[in-house]
Enzyme design. Structure first.
Site, PDB file in Angstrom:
ATOM      1  N   ALA A 117     -24.648 -10.545  57.068  1.00 18.25           N
ATOM      2  CA  ALA A 117     -23.819 -11.515  57.845  1.00 18.25           C
ATOM      3  C   ALA A 117     -24.704 -13.072  58.203  1.00 18.25           C
ATOM      4  CB  ALA A 117     -23.136 -11.783  59.356  1.00 18.25           C
ATOM      5  N   ILE A 137     -17.079 -11.808  57.167  1.00 17.37           N
ATOM      6  CA  ILE A 137     -18.047 -10.963  56.688  1.00 17.37           C
ATOM      7  C   ILE A 137     -17.725  -9.589  56.347  1.00 17.37           C
ATOM      8  CG2 ILE A 137     -20.334  -8.960  57.329  1.00 17.37           C
ATOM      9  CD1 ILE A 137     -19.918 -12.462  58.312  1.00 17.37           C
ATOM     10  N   ARG A 182     -24.413 -12.800  42.362  1.00 22.49           N
ATOM     11  CA  ARG A 182     -23.798 -13.940  41.300  1.00 22.49           C
ATOM     12  C   ARG A 182     -23.968 -13.808  39.942  1.00 22.49           C
ATOM     13  NH1 ARG A 182     -25.580 -19.237  43.986  1.00 22.49           N
ATOM     14  NH2 ARG A 182     -24.225 -18.793  45.711  1.00 22.49           N
ATOM     15  N   ARG A 193       9.028  -7.651  23.830  1.00 23.93           N
ATOM     16  CA  ARG A 193       9.124  -8.246  24.873  1.00 23.93           C
ATOM     17  C   ARG A 193       9.463  -9.335  23.643  1.00 23.93           C
ATOM     18  NH1 ARG A 193      12.923  -8.776  28.357  1.00 23.93           N
ATOM     19  NH2 ARG A 193      13.323 -11.186  29.261  1.00 23.93           N
ATOM     20  N   GLN A 207       4.317 -20.255  19.218  1.00 26.56           N
ATOM     21  CA  GLN A 207       2.618 -20.394  19.262  1.00 26.56           C
ATOM     22  C   GLN A 207       2.322 -21.200  20.761  1.00 26.56           C
ATOM     23  OE1 GLN A 207       2.279 -24.079  16.912  1.00 26.56           O
ATOM     24  NE2 GLN A 207       1.044 -22.431  15.419  1.00 26.56           N
ATOM     25  N   GLY A 264       6.462 -13.419  32.227  1.00 24.86           N
ATOM     26  CA  GLY A 264       7.648 -14.140  32.334  1.00 24.86           C
ATOM     27  C   GLY A 264       7.885 -13.385  34.278  1.00 24.86           C
ATOM     28  N   GLU A 323     -19.386 -15.640  48.301  1.00 22.29           N
ATOM     29  CA  GLU A 323     -20.597 -16.474  47.245  1.00 22.29           C
ATOM     30  C   GLU A 323     -20.833 -17.517  46.819  1.00 22.29           C
ATOM     31  OE1 GLU A 323     -22.181 -12.259  46.190  1.00 22.29           O
ATOM     32  OE2 GLU A 323     -21.080 -11.376  47.850  1.00 22.29           O
ATOM     33  N   THR A 350     -18.937 -21.102  46.180  1.00 21.50           N
ATOM     34  CA  THR A 350     -18.420 -21.723  45.750  1.00 21.50           C
ATOM     35  C   THR A 350     -17.799 -22.415  43.940  1.00 21.50           C
ATOM     36  OG1 THR A 350     -18.355 -23.844  46.502  1.00 21.50           O
ATOM     37  CG2 THR A 350     -16.620 -22.551  48.103  1.00 21.50           C
TER      38      THR A 350
END
Ligand SMILES: Cc1cc2nc3c(=O)[nH]c(=O)nc-3n(C[C@H](O)[C@H](O)[C@H](O)COP(=O)(O)OP(=O)(O)OC[C@H]3O[C@@H](n4cnc5c(N)ncnc54)[C@H](O)[C@@H]3O)c2cc1C
Length: 387
Positions: A127, A160, A243, A268, A279, A339, A363, A365
């Site tokens: 914490a 936490i 990290r 599909r 494409q 979709g 951890e 931004t």
């Protein structure tokens, strides 16, 4: 330059892949059903049973030193394992792990905290974040005031992980407010039974962190982890590990999701042909693979730097930023390729969509990673093109 894995790394990766296929993938329909009911994907008992099974064939304590019965794996191998686990959405982690900074415990603390955490008999949480201090973690206000041989902790921590289940918290508290968090904070090992309380925070994904409340919680000096004034160093060490492991997991999630998109695109049909013939669909697949492989290389390079003992912070920030943003873009495209089906709760895509959004926040931004990368270059801590 050698891009291949060692025989041992390949063997470990294949064993984990096999474990995922045999033990975890069959549970996926159940995990989705529970998710729809707002329940965790695995109960603690189910997680422990799976961890025991993995322990049976030697997979226990990936980062734990051999003297504690762990595997003591190098960072590259750990990253490979996190990628493999990312390929399933069953929320499994191998057992036998403890917070990396708990290894700085003294003999008494080792017996009371480190060993039971490794064995799974105690649950920890870490914490530092507070309502007024997230990205700006140096702005923490939770204070520990000396009182004889004890300290009195007052303040609040928030967001936490494990905060609801933990029976002890590693709390970063100000012990010298005038010196600020960098020189005047200390890490305390604080049992829940000493008096802190928690309250769950509902999020958009599977994570359920908690707020922790401290009202004059009395903690003996013997519960200081490391030395007074070392809280910041320990906190940065704890955060540093995630990290490169968070983006390693992101790579695994993207691999699985992109494979689903490839299969769906080929099967599909619209306007009398598979959607893969367009494409617009091909480019989404191509861009996703390109970004996925770039993130994988950054993750493995950061982990490799950790293994060489070099300063891996800059490389780890690149890995975290790349992996976190990549997986969000890939999941968005995979959803688009599917979709309407992608938007349903029949498939795991919407679940990933909610889950991986967190990777850009916790951890450190995205913005904090960019701040680190730019600062390192602008202040000359590293140079452009330095590999
Ligand atoms: C699910 C979850 C689990 C977590 N687990 C833990 C845990 O176990 N232990 C723990 O201590 N913490 C934990 N955290 C806290 C997490 O690390 C913080 O949420 C994170 O560091 C961001 O802090 P914040 O939420 O206060 O956002 P803020 O710091 O308020 O930031 C808000 C926004 O502003 C941006 N911003 C802030 N400053 C700047 C700047 N200088 N330049 C540009 N942009 C800026 C940020 O990037 C962000 O986009 C967890 C969070 C979550 C959501």
């Amino acid at each position: 330059m050698e891009f291949g894995l060692t025989d041992e790394q390949r063997a470990i990766r294949d064993t984990v892949r096999d474990f995922v296929r045999k033990e975890l993938t069959p549970r996926e329909p159940d995990v989705l059903a529970r998710d729809r009911r707002g329940e965790p994907g695995l109960t603690r008992d189910e997680l422990t049973a799976l961890q025991d099974k993995a322990r049976g064939f030697g997979f226990w304590g990936l980062s734990t030193p051999e003297q504690y019965g762990g595997m003591d794996l190098d960072a590259v191998t750990q990253a490979l394992i996190h990628t493999e686990l990312g390929r399933t959405y069953v929320p499994f982690v191998f057992g036998g792990e403890a917070d990396n900074i708990l290894y700085e415990a003294n003999d008494t603390q080792r017996a009371e905290y480190l060993l039971p955490t490794i064995e799974g008999d105690r649950i920890s949480c870490f914490a530092i974040t507070e309502p007024g201090a997230g990205s700006d973690a140096a702005n923490i206000r939770l204070t520990a005031r000396a009182d004889g041989d004890d300290w009195l902790l007052s303040g609040e921590k928030t967001f936490i992980t494990n905060g609801n289940d933990a029976d002890f918290a590693i709390v970063i508290a100000l012990t010298d407010p005038a010196a600020g968090a960098r020189g005047g904070s200390t890490a305390f090992l604080v049992d829940r039974s000493m008096g802190w309380t928690s309250s769950p925070i509902v999020t958009m994904g599977p994570a359920e962190p908690a707020s922790l409340f401290f009202d004059q919680v009395r903690v003996p000096s013997s519960h200081i982890l490391g030395e007074v004034g070392q809280g910041w160093r320990l906190a940065m060490r704890w955060i540093g590990r995630g990290r490169y492991l968070i983006p390693a997991r992101a790579v695994g999630i993207a691999e699985r999701a992109l494979s689903m998109a490839v299969e769906y695109a080929n099967t599909r049909e619209t306007f009398g042909a598979p959607i893969a013939a367009n494409q617009a669909i091909q480019w989404m697949i191509a861009d996703s693979e390109l970004e996925l492989e770039a993130a994988r290389l950054l993750v493995l390079r950061a982990a490799w730097l950790v293994d060489t003992g070099a300063d891996a912070r800059h490389a780890s920030s690149m890995a975290k930023l790349s992996g976190a943003t990549m997986v969000n873009r890939v999941i968005d495209r995979v959803l688009q390729v599917h979709g309407g089906m992608g938007y349903t709760r029949e498939l795991p895509i919407e679940r990933w969509y909610r889950e991986v959004r967190l990777f850009r926040i916790f951890e450190g931004t995205d913005e904090m990673q960019r701040l680190i990368l730019a600062r390192d270059l602008l202040r000359g801590y590293t140079k452009v093109g330095l590999v």
